[in-house]
Design an enzyme around this catalytic site. Structure first.
Site, PDB file in Angstrom:
ATOM      1  N   ARG A  65       0.857  -1.178   0.116  1.00 39.70           N
ATOM      2  CA  ARG A  65       0.144   0.157   0.034  1.00 39.70           C
ATOM      3  C   ARG A  65       0.814   1.449  -0.061  1.00 39.70           C
ATOM      4  O   ARG A  65       0.547   2.225  -0.570  1.00 39.70           O
ATOM      5  CB  ARG A  65      -0.798  -0.052   1.287  1.00 39.70           C
ATOM      6  CG  ARG A  65      -1.916  -1.186   1.016  1.00 39.70           C
ATOM      7  CD  ARG A  65      -2.824  -1.323   2.298  1.00 39.70           C
ATOM      8  NE  ARG A  65      -3.462   0.121   2.759  1.00 39.70           N
ATOM      9  CZ  ARG A  65      -4.258  -0.020   3.808  1.00 39.70           C
ATOM     10  NH1 ARG A  65      -4.088  -1.030   4.649  1.00 39.70           N
ATOM     11  NH2 ARG A  65      -4.903   0.990   4.073  1.00 39.70           N
ATOM     12  N   ASP A  87      -3.784   7.386   4.528  1.00 36.57           N
ATOM     13  CA  ASP A  87      -2.816   7.904   3.413  1.00 36.57           C
ATOM     14  C   ASP A  87      -2.257   9.145   3.341  1.00 36.57           C
ATOM     15  O   ASP A  87      -1.529   9.493   2.606  1.00 36.57           O
ATOM     16  CB  ASP A  87      -3.585   7.381   2.214  1.00 36.57           C
ATOM     17  CG  ASP A  87      -4.893   7.994   1.891  1.00 36.57           C
ATOM     18  OD1 ASP A  87      -5.111   9.310   2.232  1.00 36.57           O
ATOM     19  OD2 ASP A  87      -5.844   7.553   1.238  1.00 36.57           O
ATOM     20  N   HIS A 123      -7.910   6.397  12.180  1.00 36.50           N
ATOM     21  CA  HIS A 123      -7.386   4.933  12.053  1.00 36.50           C
ATOM     22  C   HIS A 123      -5.847   4.994  11.976  1.00 36.50           C
ATOM     23  O   HIS A 123      -5.095   4.217  11.573  1.00 36.50           O
ATOM     24  CB  HIS A 123      -8.120   4.162  10.746  1.00 36.50           C
ATOM     25  CG  HIS A 123      -9.250   3.725  11.038  1.00 36.50           C
ATOM     26  ND1 HIS A 123     -10.160   3.300  10.136  1.00 36.50           N
ATOM     27  CD2 HIS A 123     -10.066   3.802  12.257  1.00 36.50           C
ATOM     28  CE1 HIS A 123     -11.286   3.062  10.631  1.00 36.50           C
ATOM     29  NE2 HIS A 123     -11.502   3.240  11.942  1.00 36.50           N
ATOM     30  N   CYS A 137       7.147   1.747  17.711  1.00 34.72           N
ATOM     31  CA  CYS A 137       7.874   0.787  18.274  1.00 34.72           C
ATOM     32  C   CYS A 137       6.993  -0.089  18.947  1.00 34.72           C
ATOM     33  O   CYS A 137       6.297   0.478  19.948  1.00 34.72           O
ATOM     34  CB  CYS A 137       9.060   1.326  19.015  1.00 34.72           C
ATOM     35  SG  CYS A 137       9.929   0.383  19.755  1.00 34.72           S
ATOM     36  N   CYS A 177      15.929   0.779  20.310  1.00 36.38           N
ATOM     37  CA  CYS A 177      15.928  -0.261  21.136  1.00 36.38           C
ATOM     38  C   CYS A 177      15.900  -1.514  20.695  1.00 36.38           C
ATOM     39  O   CYS A 177      15.829  -2.829  21.132  1.00 36.38           O
ATOM     40  CB  CYS A 177      14.557  -0.004  22.210  1.00 36.38           C
ATOM     41  SG  CYS A 177      13.126  -0.543  21.361  1.00 36.38           S
ATOM     42  N   GLY A 232     -17.577   8.449   0.871  1.00 38.63           N
ATOM     43  CA  GLY A 232     -16.858   7.206   0.463  1.00 38.63           C
ATOM     44  C   GLY A 232     -16.387   6.276   1.478  1.00 38.63           C
ATOM     45  O   GLY A 232     -15.285   5.779   1.495  1.00 38.63           O
ATOM     46  N   THR A 233     -17.739   5.947   2.238  1.00 40.24           N
ATOM     47  CA  THR A 233     -17.344   5.023   3.305  1.00 40.24           C
ATOM     48  C   THR A 233     -18.473   4.008   3.204  1.00 40.24           C
ATOM     49  O   THR A 233     -19.599   4.413   2.950  1.00 40.24           O
ATOM     50  CB  THR A 233     -16.799   5.526   4.611  1.00 40.24           C
ATOM     51  OG1 THR A 233     -17.009   4.357   5.665  1.00 40.24           O
ATOM     52  CG2 THR A 233     -18.062   6.655   5.180  1.00 40.24           C
ATOM     53  N   GLU A 289     -22.739   4.060  -3.968  1.00 38.82           N
ATOM     54  CA  GLU A 289     -23.650   2.747  -3.498  1.00 38.82           C
ATOM     55  C   GLU A 289     -24.567   2.808  -2.470  1.00 38.82           C
ATOM     56  O   GLU A 289     -24.077   3.950  -1.771  1.00 38.82           O
ATOM     57  CB  GLU A 289     -22.728   1.523  -3.432  1.00 38.82           C
ATOM     58  CG  GLU A 289     -21.932   0.991  -4.796  1.00 38.82           C
ATOM     59  CD  GLU A 289     -21.300   0.069  -4.604  1.00 38.82           C
ATOM     60  OE1 GLU A 289     -21.145  -0.630  -3.680  1.00 38.82           O
ATOM     61  OE2 GLU A 289     -20.210  -0.159  -5.757  1.00 38.82           O
ATOM     62  N   ALA A 313     -17.371  11.120  -4.963  1.00 35.34           N
ATOM     63  CA  ALA A 313     -17.039  12.276  -4.016  1.00 35.34           C
ATOM     64  C   ALA A 313     -16.423  13.430  -4.850  1.00 35.34           C
ATOM     65  O   ALA A 313     -16.537  14.436  -4.459  1.00 35.34           O
ATOM     66  CB  ALA A 313     -16.003  11.678  -2.971  1.00 35.34           C
TER      67      ALA A 313
HETATM   68  P1  OAD Z   1     -15.032   0.632   2.343  1.00 38.14           P
HETATM   69  O1  OAD Z   1     -13.860  -0.078   1.351  1.00 38.14           O
HETATM   70  O2  OAD Z   1     -15.564  -0.439   3.443  1.00 38.14           O
HETATM   71  O3  OAD Z   1     -16.087   1.550   1.582  1.00 38.14           O
HETATM   72  C1  OAD Z   1     -15.484   2.329   0.707  1.00 38.14           C
HETATM   73  C2  OAD Z   1     -16.810   3.142   0.120  1.00 38.14           C
HETATM   74  O4  OAD Z   1     -16.630   3.976  -0.927  1.00 38.14           O
HETATM   75  C3  OAD Z   1     -17.726   2.203  -0.785  1.00 38.14           C
HETATM   76  O5  OAD Z   1     -19.033   2.086  -0.014  1.00 38.14           O
HETATM   77  C4  OAD Z   1     -17.918   2.526  -2.114  1.00 38.14           C
HETATM   78  O6  OAD Z   1     -19.209   2.447  -2.566  1.00 38.14           O
HETATM   79  C5  OAD Z   1     -17.378   4.055  -1.756  1.00 38.14           C
HETATM   80  N1  OAD Z   1     -16.998   4.680  -3.044  1.00 38.14           N
HETATM   81  C6  OAD Z   1     -16.019   3.898  -4.108  1.00 38.14           C
HETATM   82  N2  OAD Z   1     -15.583   4.800  -4.831  1.00 38.14           N
HETATM   83  C7  OAD Z   1     -16.063   6.175  -4.604  1.00 38.14           C
HETATM   84  C8  OAD Z   1     -15.932   7.410  -5.104  1.00 38.14           C
HETATM   85  N3  OAD Z   1     -15.209   7.623  -6.074  1.00 38.14           N
HETATM   86  N4  OAD Z   1     -16.680   8.533  -4.251  1.00 38.14           N
HETATM   87  C9  OAD Z   1     -17.287   8.129  -3.231  1.00 38.14           C
HETATM   88  N5  OAD Z   1     -17.334   6.930  -2.724  1.00 38.14           N
HETATM   89  C10 OAD Z   1     -16.668   6.093  -3.499  1.00 38.14           C
HETATM   90  O7  OAD Z   1     -13.765   1.643   3.163  1.00 38.14           O
HETATM   91  P2  OAD Z   1     -13.942   2.244   4.523  1.00 38.14           P
HETATM   92  O8  OAD Z   1     -15.447   2.715   4.810  1.00 38.14           O
HETATM   93  O9  OAD Z   1     -13.141   3.561   4.567  1.00 38.14           O
HETATM   94  O10 OAD Z   1     -10.212   0.112   8.784  1.00 38.14           O
HETATM   95  O11 OAD Z   1     -13.732   1.479   5.603  1.00 38.14           O
HETATM   96  C11 OAD Z   1     -13.598   1.326   6.727  1.00 38.14           C
HETATM   97  C12 OAD Z   1     -12.238   0.767   7.371  1.00 38.14           C
HETATM   98  O12 OAD Z   1     -12.550  -0.475   7.298  1.00 38.14           O
HETATM   99  C13 OAD Z   1     -11.143   1.147   6.973  1.00 38.14           C
HETATM  100  O13 OAD Z   1     -10.512   2.443   7.347  1.00 38.14           O
HETATM  101  C14 OAD Z   1     -10.221   0.085   7.228  1.00 38.14           C
HETATM  102  C15 OAD Z   1     -10.974  -0.917   6.734  1.00 38.14           C
HETATM  103  O14 OAD Z   1     -10.829  -2.260   7.526  1.00 38.14           O
HETATM  104  C16 OAD Z   1      -8.974  -0.279   9.265  1.00 38.14           C
HETATM  105  O15 OAD Z   1      -8.156  -0.660   8.722  1.00 38.14           O
HETATM  106  C17 OAD Z   1      -9.180  -0.294  10.829  1.00 38.14           C
END
Ligand code: OAD
Length: 252
Positions: free
Chosen positions: A76, A110, A125, A133, A158, A195-196, A223, A239
């Site tokens: 990544r 990121d 996160h 460490c 360490c 975007g979540t 979605e 977004a």
């Molecule tokens: P997800 O991968 O679960 O969800 C990403 C979302 O972005 C989906 O609902 C897509 O439909 C949407 N999406 C895709 N392209 C897009 C765009 N161009 N504009 C807007 N939306 C778009 O990612 P997160 O919800 O961020 O945690 O995931 C939450 C957490 O799960 C992450 O922070 C990570 C992961 O496990 C840890 O690592 C602790």
């Protein structure tokens, strides 16, 4: 209206409050960085497709096989080294200049919001641009362009194992960041969730908290999500399209 222009009428009635100093809270997820070429976690081509999160993003996985876990993060970090903020990140940074009170809370690790010029970003996160460490807890900067020659990396002070400074499944979110995120959701006039997938707790509860409070809540996601029924309006678009339109509309 051009192809990229989005109908923002559901948001327009809140402009006055925002211009008068009402807080615009924004919660972002992996979808906001998708247009920078960084894969999301879920859905087609997502990072968890073909991998089990528990094998790569838990303290137990790291104890068992730190090299495997680090390979996942280096993969990544390599992608991030050549990624640039996309118009969604740029638009959020612009909103912070146009409006008096815009607070960004992100689940992303990121650093692209900061690269786009956003300030005071609350990282729920952690960040893959830092290591920690496991023995001393010392946090160090680790730019994506700097490769670790050997995996796993060790602490130069360490000799303890270094881990990415991120939150793994089963771990607590950093308290200060969580408190800030809750406060922003509770006091926002407008809250945008962009975007979540809104399924990973506790971040997924922030939109609900905002909806229960005084905020008008909007979602930006191509979605359907479980948050949508609680929102005032869900923009089913990218977004970058919605946020860039918002900047143009507010600047007009
Ligand atoms: P997800 O991968 O679960 O969800 C990403 C979302 O972005 C989906 O609902 C897509 O439909 C949407 N999406 C895709 N392209 C897009 C765009 N161009 N504009 C807007 N939306 C778009 O990612 P997160 O919800 O961020 O945690 O995931 C939450 C957490 O799960 C992450 O922070 C990570 C992961 O496990 C840890 O690592 C602790």
């Amino acid at each position: 209206m051009t192809a990229q222009e989005v109908d923002l009428s559901p948001l327009r009635k809140h402009y006055e409050r925002l211009r008068a100093g009402g807080t615009l809270g924004v919660l972002t997820g992996a979808g906001v960085s998708a247009e920078s070429g960084l894969p999301t976690f879920r859905g087609a081509g997502g990072l968890w497709e073909g991998f089990r999160a528990e094998e790569l993003a838990t303290p137990t996985a790291f104890e068992k096989d730190p090299v495997k876990v680090w390979r996942f993060y280096e993969y990544r970090r390599v992608a991030l080294a050549s990624a640039r903020p996309n118009p969604a990140h740029v638009a959020l940074a612009a909103l912070q200049r146009i409006l008096p009170a815009v607070r960004i809370v992100t689940q992303n690790v990121d650093g692209l919001h900061q690269q786009a010029g956003s300030r005071d970003v609350v990282e729920l996160h952690g960040s893959i641009l830092r290591t920690r460490c496991v023995l001393e807890g010392t946090v160090r900067s680790a730019p994506a362009t700097a490769r670790f020659l050997d995996l796993p990396p060790y602490c130069p002070e360490c000799g303890g194992l270094l881990r990415p400074d991120v939150v793994w499944f089963g771990e607590m979110l950093p308290q200060k960041e969580w408190d800030e995120a809750e406060e922003i959701a509770q006091q926002a006039s407008v809250y945008i969730v962009a975007g979540t997938s809104s399924i990973v707790a506790p971040a997924s509860s922030l939109g609900i908290l905002a909806a229960r409070g005084r905020a008008a809540v909007f979602e930006i996601n191509p979605e359907e999500t479980p948050l949508a029924p609680l929102t005032d309006f869900a923009f089913r678009a990218s977004a970058s399209a919605v946020l860039s339109s918002l900047v143009r509309d507010l600047s007009a």
